[in-house]
Design a protein around this motif. Structure first.
Motif, PDB file in Angstrom:
ATOM      1  N   GLN A   9       0.920  -1.357   0.003  1.00  0.00           N
ATOM      2  CA  GLN A   9      -0.099   0.506  -0.070  1.00  0.00           C
ATOM      3  C   GLN A   9       0.347   1.062  -0.288  1.00  0.00           C
ATOM      4  OE1 GLN A   9      -2.975  -0.306   2.899  1.00  0.00           O
ATOM      5  NE2 GLN A   9      -2.869   2.124   3.305  1.00  0.00           N
ATOM      6  N   ILE A  10       0.547   2.085  -1.148  1.00  0.00           N
ATOM      7  CA  ILE A  10       1.565   3.297  -0.778  1.00  0.00           C
ATOM      8  C   ILE A  10       0.354   4.556  -0.666  1.00  0.00           C
ATOM      9  CG2 ILE A  10       3.515   2.794  -2.139  1.00  0.00           C
ATOM     10  CD1 ILE A  10       1.835   4.590  -4.998  1.00  0.00           C
ATOM     11  N   GLU A  11       1.489   5.759  -0.058  1.00  0.00           N
ATOM     12  CA  GLU A  11       0.552   7.032   0.497  1.00  0.00           C
ATOM     13  C   GLU A  11       0.763   7.717  -0.566  1.00  0.00           C
ATOM     14  OE1 GLU A  11      -1.824   6.523   2.632  1.00  0.00           O
ATOM     15  OE2 GLU A  11      -0.945   4.740   3.406  1.00  0.00           O
ATOM     16  N   ILE A  56      -9.354   6.965  -0.331  1.00  0.00           N
ATOM     17  CA  ILE A  56      -9.148   6.103  -1.687  1.00  0.00           C
ATOM     18  C   ILE A  56      -7.670   5.041  -1.224  1.00  0.00           C
ATOM     19  CG2 ILE A  56      -7.800   5.905  -3.654  1.00  0.00           C
ATOM     20  CD1 ILE A  56      -9.142   7.857  -4.783  1.00  0.00           C
ATOM     21  N   VAL A  57      -7.587   4.103  -0.864  1.00  0.00           N
ATOM     22  CA  VAL A  57      -6.077   3.097  -0.448  1.00  0.00           C
ATOM     23  C   VAL A  57      -5.600   2.783  -1.913  1.00  0.00           C
ATOM     24  CG1 VAL A  57      -5.569   1.135   0.549  1.00  0.00           C
ATOM     25  CG2 VAL A  57      -7.536   2.786   1.811  1.00  0.00           C
ATOM     26  N   LEU A  58      -4.875   2.841  -2.194  1.00  0.00           N
ATOM     27  CA  LEU A  58      -3.835   2.804  -3.040  1.00  0.00           C
ATOM     28  C   LEU A  58      -2.470   1.325  -2.975  1.00  0.00           C
ATOM     29  CD1 LEU A  58      -3.333   3.082  -5.948  1.00  0.00           C
ATOM     30  CD2 LEU A  58      -1.563   4.754  -6.403  1.00  0.00           C
ATOM     31  N   LEU A  73      -8.492   0.727  -3.544  1.00  0.00           N
ATOM     32  CA  LEU A  73      -9.777   0.185  -2.725  1.00  0.00           C
ATOM     33  C   LEU A  73     -10.533   1.980  -2.928  1.00  0.00           C
ATOM     34  CD1 LEU A  73     -11.230  -1.788  -0.983  1.00  0.00           C
ATOM     35  CD2 LEU A  73      -9.946  -1.458   0.368  1.00  0.00           C
ATOM     36  N   HIS A  74     -11.608   1.919  -3.377  1.00  0.00           N
ATOM     37  CA  HIS A  74     -12.110   3.197  -2.951  1.00  0.00           C
ATOM     38  C   HIS A  74     -13.288   3.450  -1.668  1.00  0.00           C
ATOM     39  CE1 HIS A  74     -11.740   4.947  -7.085  1.00  0.00           C
ATOM     40  NE2 HIS A  74     -10.434   4.591  -6.606  1.00  0.00           N
ATOM     41  N   GLU A  75     -13.709   3.589  -0.460  1.00  0.00           N
ATOM     42  CA  GLU A  75     -14.320   3.612  -0.095  1.00  0.00           C
ATOM     43  C   GLU A  75     -15.478   4.250   0.518  1.00  0.00           C
ATOM     44  OE1 GLU A  75     -11.799   4.331   3.475  1.00  0.00           O
ATOM     45  OE2 GLU A  75     -10.824   2.560   3.939  1.00  0.00           O
ATOM     46  N   SER A  76     -16.268   4.242   0.510  1.00  0.00           N
ATOM     47  CA  SER A  76     -17.788   4.758   0.120  1.00  0.00           C
ATOM     48  C   SER A  76     -17.622   6.142   1.380  1.00  0.00           C
ATOM     49  CB  SER A  76     -18.975   4.217   0.962  1.00  0.00           C
ATOM     50  OG  SER A  76     -20.292   5.220   0.486  1.00  0.00           O
TER      51      SER A  76
END
Length: 171
Positions: A9-11, A56-58, A73-76
């Motif tokens: 996971q990258i920020e 958004i988690v990438l 991963l797009h959180e609602s």
């Protein structure tokens, strides 16, 4: 010996901008991920700069320090949707397809969703691509199809298939 795959996971996309942009340009040539080919490297770089925002988690996949894939991963953002997330922008560099990288990216994204308390994942993809088989093999259930959803560079309209998967539920 096969090269080892690392998924993280990258920020911050800045250290990977060139590789991410190159991958996006190549992927857009044959995939329906919201862009029409050809896209320039500049457009791709601007896209990746905008990806890093709350919700958004990438994840990126690397082999020998080379970026070979990514998924988001797009959180609602809605109050009644805190339990769900969307899988978005699955990309595998064309030179590295059919090696199980997409499957591993999906599994890591699902693990992250579960650890974040998510119980439902949704996604969509163009009908007739290899991605459909991948998602079904990972336990996603087809909900339906929307005809004429996405346009190709030649003007052809394509159907999109919508999937969901219940995750992290204790029965």
């Amino acid at each position: 010996m096969k090269n080892q795959l690392f998924i993280e996971q990258i920020e911050d996309t800045d250290p990977y901008l060139d590789e991410l942009a190159e991958m996006l340009v190549l992927v857009v040539e044959g995939a329906s991920i919201g862009f029409l080919p050809p896209i320039t490297k500049e457009v791709a770089v601007e896209y990746w700069k905008r990806v890093r925002k709350p919700g958004i988690v990438l994840f990126i996949a690397r082999i020998e320090n080379r970026v070979v894939g990514s998924v988001q991963l797009h959180e609602s953002s809605s109050q009644n949707g805190a339990h769900r997330a969307e899988i978005a922008k699955m990309m595998i560099h064309p030179e590295f397809r059919q090696q199980g990288i997409a499957r591993k990216l999906m599994m890591v994204a699902e693990e992250k969703a579960i650890s974040g308390g998510k119980t439902l994942l949704v996604l969509d993809t163009r009908e007739g691509t290899a991605a459909n088989s991948l998602y079904i093999s990972l336990g996603y259930v087809e909900v339906g199809r929307i005809p004429n959803y996405a346009r190709s560079a030649d003007g052809t309209l394509h159907t999109t298939v919508i999937y969901y998967k219940q995750i992290g539920l204790v029965v």
